[in-house]
Motif scaffolding. Sequence first.
Motif, mmCIF file in Angstrom:
data_model
loop_
_atom_site.group_PDB
_atom_site.id
_atom_site.type_symbol
_atom_site.label_atom_id
_atom_site.label_comp_id
_atom_site.label_asym_id
_atom_site.label_seq_id
_atom_site.Cartn_x
_atom_site.Cartn_y
_atom_site.Cartn_z
ATOM 1 N N LEU A 1 7.372 -5.057 -5.976
ATOM 2 C CA LEU A 1 6.685 -3.870 -5.467
ATOM 3 C C LEU A 1 6.772 -2.699 -6.446
ATOM 4 N N LEU A 2 7.224 -2.986 -7.652
ATOM 5 C CA LEU A 2 7.402 -1.911 -8.623
ATOM 6 C C LEU A 2 6.090 -1.179 -8.904
ATOM 7 N N ASP A 3 5.069 -1.948 -9.279
ATOM 8 C CA ASP A 3 3.804 -1.322 -9.648
ATOM 9 C C ASP A 3 3.174 -0.558 -8.485
ATOM 10 N N SER A 4 3.166 -1.189 -7.319
ATOM 11 C CA SER A 4 2.536 -0.519 -6.177
ATOM 12 C C SER A 4 3.337 0.716 -5.758
ATOM 13 N N SER A 5 4.648 0.663 -5.973
ATOM 14 C CA SER A 5 5.451 1.823 -5.613
ATOM 15 C C SER A 5 5.174 2.996 -6.549
ATOM 16 N N ILE A 6 4.962 2.683 -7.810
ATOM 17 C CA ILE A 6 4.624 3.731 -8.760
ATOM 18 C C ILE A 6 3.270 4.342 -8.392
ATOM 19 N N GLU A 7 2.352 3.455 -8.099
ATOM 20 C CA GLU A 7 0.999 3.895 -7.799
ATOM 21 C C GLU A 7 0.915 4.719 -6.513
ATOM 22 N N ASN A 8 1.724 4.337 -5.537
ATOM 23 C CA ASN A 8 1.635 4.999 -4.235
ATOM 24 C C ASN A 8 2.730 6.029 -3.997
ATOM 25 N N CYS A 9 3.402 6.406 -5.045
ATOM 26 C CA CYS A 9 4.512 7.345 -4.870
ATOM 27 C C CYS A 9 4.000 8.688 -4.345
ATOM 28 N N PRO A 10 4.510 9.125 -3.201
ATOM 29 C CA PRO A 10 4.025 10.380 -2.617
ATOM 30 C C PRO A 10 4.562 11.600 -3.350
ATOM 31 N N GLU A 11 3.802 12.674 -3.293
ATOM 32 C CA GLU A 11 4.256 13.924 -3.894
ATOM 33 C C GLU A 11 4.593 14.915 -2.808
ATOM 34 N N SER A 12 5.641 15.627 -3.023
ATOM 35 C CA SER A 12 6.028 16.647 -2.062
ATOM 36 C C SER A 12 5.055 17.815 -2.122
ATOM 37 N N SER A 13 4.857 18.442 -0.974
ATOM 38 C CA SER A 13 4.004 19.635 -0.945
ATOM 39 C C SER A 13 4.870 20.880 -0.851
ATOM 40 N N SER A 14 6.081 20.757 -1.357
ATOM 41 C CA SER A 14 7.046 21.828 -1.149
ATOM 42 C C SER A 14 6.702 23.117 -1.869
ATOM 43 N N SER A 15 5.765 23.098 -2.758
ATOM 44 C CA SER A 15 5.446 24.331 -3.463
ATOM 45 C C SER A 15 4.157 24.952 -2.953
ATOM 46 N N GLN A 16 3.708 24.455 -1.830
ATOM 47 C CA GLN A 16 2.465 24.992 -1.304
ATOM 48 C C GLN A 16 2.668 26.304 -0.587
ATOM 49 N N SER A 17 1.592 26.844 -0.089
ATOM 50 C CA SER A 17 1.683 28.103 0.626
ATOM 51 C C SER A 17 2.052 27.861 2.080
ATOM 52 N N GLN A 18 2.365 28.943 2.749
ATOM 53 C CA GLN A 18 2.846 28.834 4.116
ATOM 54 C C GLN A 18 1.762 28.458 5.110
ATOM 55 N N PRO A 19 2.155 27.820 6.168
ATOM 56 C CA PRO A 19 1.234 27.454 7.237
ATOM 57 C C PRO A 19 0.828 28.677 8.062
ATOM 58 N N PRO A 20 -0.152 28.528 8.888
ATOM 59 C CA PRO A 20 -0.615 29.627 9.722
ATOM 60 C C PRO A 20 0.418 29.980 10.771
ATOM 61 N N ASP A 21 1.204 30.951 10.469
ATOM 62 C CA ASP A 21 2.293 31.271 11.389
ATOM 63 C C ASP A 21 2.038 32.571 12.123
ATOM 64 N N GLN A 22 0.816 32.992 12.111
ATOM 65 C CA GLN A 22 0.486 34.241 12.791
ATOM 66 C C GLN A 22 0.272 33.994 14.252
ATOM 67 N N ALA A 23 -0.569 34.787 14.845
ATOM 68 C CA ALA A 23 -0.907 34.586 16.255
ATOM 69 C C ALA A 23 0.247 34.925 17.163
ATOM 70 N N GLY B 1 0.806 -1.215 0.000
ATOM 71 C CA GLY B 1 0.000 0.000 0.000
ATOM 72 C C GLY B 1 0.842 1.270 0.000
ATOM 73 N N LYS B 2 2.131 1.087 -0.101
ATOM 74 C CA LYS B 2 3.009 2.246 -0.034
ATOM 75 C C LYS B 2 4.072 2.168 -1.116
ATOM 76 N N ALA B 3 4.845 3.220 -1.229
ATOM 77 C CA ALA B 3 6.017 3.154 -2.092
ATOM 78 C C ALA B 3 7.171 2.597 -1.267
ATOM 79 N N VAL B 4 7.881 1.663 -1.837
ATOM 80 C CA VAL B 4 9.041 1.093 -1.136
ATOM 81 C C VAL B 4 10.260 1.272 -2.038
ATOM 82 N N VAL B 5 11.173 2.115 -1.599
ATOM 83 C CA VAL B 5 12.278 2.492 -2.479
ATOM 84 C C VAL B 5 13.638 2.271 -1.839
ATOM 85 N N ARG B 6 14.655 2.325 -2.661
ATOM 86 C CA ARG B 6 16.030 2.189 -2.186
ATOM 87 C C ARG B 6 16.509 3.518 -1.602
ATOM 88 N N PRO B 7 17.546 3.462 -0.780
ATOM 89 C CA PRO B 7 18.070 4.680 -0.168
ATOM 90 C C PRO B 7 18.500 5.744 -1.185
#
Length: 562
Positions: A155-177, A125-131
């Motif tokens: 695990l090739l197919d399941s790793s492709i299917e479950n490969c996670p995507e980075s959210s590195s281009s998203q907007s900033q978290p609520p850092d106010q307050a 159910g996950k991606a399983v990759v080498r270091p």
Amino acid sequence: MRVKHLLGHQSLKYKNALRATGEVIMPFKRPRPPPVPHATNSSSTSTLLSTNHEHKRLRRGCLHGIKAYILSAKIDGAEYEILIGEAEENGAELCKTPAEADIIVTAIGMKKRLERHIDWNMAKGKAVVRPDWIRDSVKKSEALPCGDYAAISDLLDSSIENCPESSSSQSQPPDQAEASTSQHQSTKESTLPDLVYEPRYKSRFACERYSPLICPNQDLVKELHIIKLAREMESEERSALSYSRAISAIKAFPEKIKSMSQISDIPYLGDKLTGMIQEFLSKSTISQARQLSSDTRYQTLISFTSVYGIGPHTARHLYDLGLRTFDDLSRYLGSDDNAEGSGGSFAWREGLRLRDELSVKIPRAEVEEMGRLVDNALQDILPGSESTICGGYRRGKLESNDVDIVFTHPQGQGNKANNMIARLVERMRKDGLITHTMHAPSVRSKGSLRPPTNHDGWDTLDKSLTIFNLPKTSPYYKGIHRRLDLIYAPREVYWTAVVGWTGSTMFERDLRLWAKQKGLKFDSSGITRRRDTKALYATSERDVFKLLELEWIEPRLRNADL
DNA sequence: CACCGCTTACC
DNA sequence: GGTAAG
DNA sequence: GGTG
Ligand SMILES: Cc1cn([C@H]2C[C@H](O)[C@@H](COP(=O)(O)OP(=O)(O)OP(=O)(O)O)O2)c(=O)[nH]c1=O
Ligand SMILES: [Mg+2]
């Protein structure tokens, strides 16, 4: 009563509170590479992770938002540390168990071997990759397709299917307050996610109140804390307790106190405390606290008690002898100490050296690193064991004075685990991770310095207070020694132990008081009925609260001290 | 007026 | 039992 | 030093 505070001067070891188990005393071959453990599931519970996801979210790395589990099996210790460092630096969220991860990183290339560590269906159910997926992704500054790095062909197919995507281009978290509240000092506000909750502050018991790490009346609390410390220095414990309770009660109060009419529902504020608060409202200080702060006796007692093994009584004694500085103390112990025949010359000279290091606070990321290394050693000794980092870290402190880790043996076999503490400490000592254990019998002649493992007949030993030292290969290595408390709890009382070691101190005291009032007895080794002394076993942390007829309070709202 | 947390380790 | 520690 |  407790006294230890923090203070960062020079110092000195008193008599024989420390026993060196490694360096200095016994020349063990120094830092070997870190353990090459095979951690599988094991390890800290998800409750721990609830507070730790994202502390350092300054810039987001190419792996931001990706939950990764790095399987240490078949990876060289140093290499393992590097991988962890790279993953974390680039924003990945490191998981303690594969179940929580989106991607599993492993050097294992065979299905059968991997199955020894991770459930196959879970792996599918996950991606399983080498270091090298981590290394290459970092190099290219993007999370690369998992298909090119599948660890196992099945695990090739399941790793492709479950490969996670980075959210590195998203907007900033609520850092106010933080700009909103006019908080001056405190350069370090909580970077952890804000907590949202309905206040609870009226109960007499801290274990029924919500006590955040930082409260709106933090400055007031700090003034009262000084008076409390002074009472402790003089061993006026009941008085100190009253201040502790007042502090605890105020910490749960959700608004900034601007007028006396607001505080009528706060418990433990009688005539004396009310007067002090009144003074604080008009002057923003409390005269008694100001006075103490510049008092030589107070300052001296505070600094002396900051030495491990020196409490208020001894501190006052030393003060009465005319000693005022660590240098005085050092000189005194260097001479008079010998009269008692405990020539711990190098032992406490070592303690002196360490004290400066131990006064340096430990950032969360390093606490987590220590937790991983402990767990790795634990898995090596008894695979399937579990551990939880408790103490201030678990309550959300950004920096800790020490690390408290509670662990237990695997589910199946029970009492195969008697000398777990001894074995774990010995293992970590051999790895160069633990350099000293506290509670030394005596440092006297060379003969008594034995490794922490041979005193037979101490199966009952359930905790070890140690000094720890990261391997040089760790990305967090600073060459600074750290205090590490290891606590073993049998499976049945694991969760009471976790609650007992999560604190805070006042929360614990009130938990016991509450239990007593309910006809129960609570301590970290279990809950019992007072009537028939029958043991009640909790199956989860929430179950501990249920058994005590308490509503759940999450760790981050158990900050009833400070 | 009694109570205020409860346990372990060393001396 | 006293002191210190968690 | 505050509380049942
Ligand atoms: C100091 C102390 C701790 N404890 C319990 C509750 C604490 O949360 C737990 C761990 O103690 P500590 O490690 O001393 O304190 P902490 O983890 O809350 O904070 P930090 O390490 O950053 O200083 O042990 C007591 O019951 N009584 C005490 O006097
Ligand atoms: Mg701690």
